[in-house]
Design a protein around this motif. Sequence first.
Motif, mmCIF file in Angstrom:
data_model
loop_
_atom_site.group_PDB
_atom_site.id
_atom_site.type_symbol
_atom_site.label_atom_id
_atom_site.label_comp_id
_atom_site.label_asym_id
_atom_site.label_seq_id
_atom_site.Cartn_x
_atom_site.Cartn_y
_atom_site.Cartn_z
ATOM 1 N N ASP A 1 38.327 24.156 66.966
ATOM 2 C CA ASP A 1 37.939 22.962 66.210
ATOM 3 C C ASP A 1 38.109 21.700 67.062
ATOM 4 O O ASP A 1 37.242 20.819 67.090
ATOM 5 N N CYS A 2 39.214 21.627 67.765
ATOM 6 C CA CYS A 2 39.479 20.475 68.632
ATOM 7 C C CYS A 2 38.423 20.381 69.733
ATOM 8 O O CYS A 2 37.884 19.301 70.009
ATOM 9 N N TYR A 3 38.127 21.508 70.347
ATOM 10 C CA TYR A 3 37.123 21.544 71.407
ATOM 11 C C TYR A 3 35.750 21.140 70.873
ATOM 12 O O TYR A 3 35.031 20.362 71.504
ATOM 13 N N GLN A 4 35.375 21.635 69.711
ATOM 14 C CA GLN A 4 34.077 21.301 69.130
ATOM 15 C C GLN A 4 33.965 19.810 68.805
ATOM 16 O O GLN A 4 32.918 19.204 68.998
ATOM 17 N N GLN A 5 35.053 19.216 68.313
ATOM 18 C CA GLN A 5 35.037 17.773 68.044
ATOM 19 C C GLN A 5 34.850 16.979 69.331
ATOM 20 O O GLN A 5 34.078 16.011 69.370
ATOM 21 N N MET B 1 33.467 18.030 72.133
ATOM 22 C CA MET B 1 32.116 18.265 72.656
ATOM 23 C C MET B 1 31.053 17.574 71.807
ATOM 24 O O MET B 1 30.028 17.145 72.329
ATOM 25 N N GLN B 2 31.296 17.435 70.514
ATOM 26 C CA GLN B 2 30.352 16.708 69.656
ATOM 27 C C GLN B 2 30.264 15.248 70.104
ATOM 28 O O GLN B 2 29.181 14.684 70.218
ATOM 29 N N GLU C 1 26.907 13.442 71.698
ATOM 30 C CA GLU C 1 26.351 12.190 71.172
ATOM 31 C C GLU C 1 26.244 11.140 72.270
ATOM 32 O O GLU C 1 25.255 10.409 72.343
ATOM 33 N N ALA C 2 27.250 11.073 73.127
ATOM 34 C CA ALA C 2 27.210 10.114 74.238
ATOM 35 C C ALA C 2 26.072 10.446 75.198
ATOM 36 O O ALA C 2 25.394 9.546 75.704
ATOM 37 N N HIS C 3 25.845 11.736 75.444
ATOM 38 C CA HIS C 3 24.765 12.138 76.344
ATOM 39 C C HIS C 3 23.394 11.810 75.734
ATOM 40 O O HIS C 3 22.506 11.313 76.438
ATOM 41 N N LEU C 4 23.223 12.058 74.442
ATOM 42 C CA LEU C 4 21.954 11.716 73.787
ATOM 43 C C LEU C 4 21.720 10.202 73.799
ATOM 44 O O LEU C 4 20.598 9.735 74.017
#
Length: 129
Positions: A94-98, A100-101, A105-108
């Motif tokens: 869960d921590c990793y997914q948050q 990476m999310q 978003e920063a990459h987009l």
Amino acid sequence: MAKSTHTTQFEPLASESLTPWLSISQPVFHWWMEQSVKGVQPLMNVQLAWLESVSSAIQMEMEFCQAIAESHEKITNCLLMHHHSPKSAEEITDCYQQAMQGLSEAHLDRLKKVTELSNDFRSALWEEI
């Protein structure tokens, strides 16, 4: 001994030494040079637009590097915050997914800004031409 007073005009972009696509653009280049002499200085304005574009690109990359650092910080805090108690695989995932999310978003956002930057630069370039 007499000195030669032969003077020739130096033309760094002589037509015979250019590739076909560059020799086609010679009239525009000469017009820019004429305008530059008159004080309008379109070449300098184009260079300024380019430098502003590069500056914006560098700023965007630094913002993305900051997002990467924040993502790494989130993961590190998640793994090491309570080092005395073991984390479950679900909590770590869960921590990793948050993290990476946020990075996704920063990459987009980065890609969106790059597209806008390209359009802004083209607009500034055509304004000068």
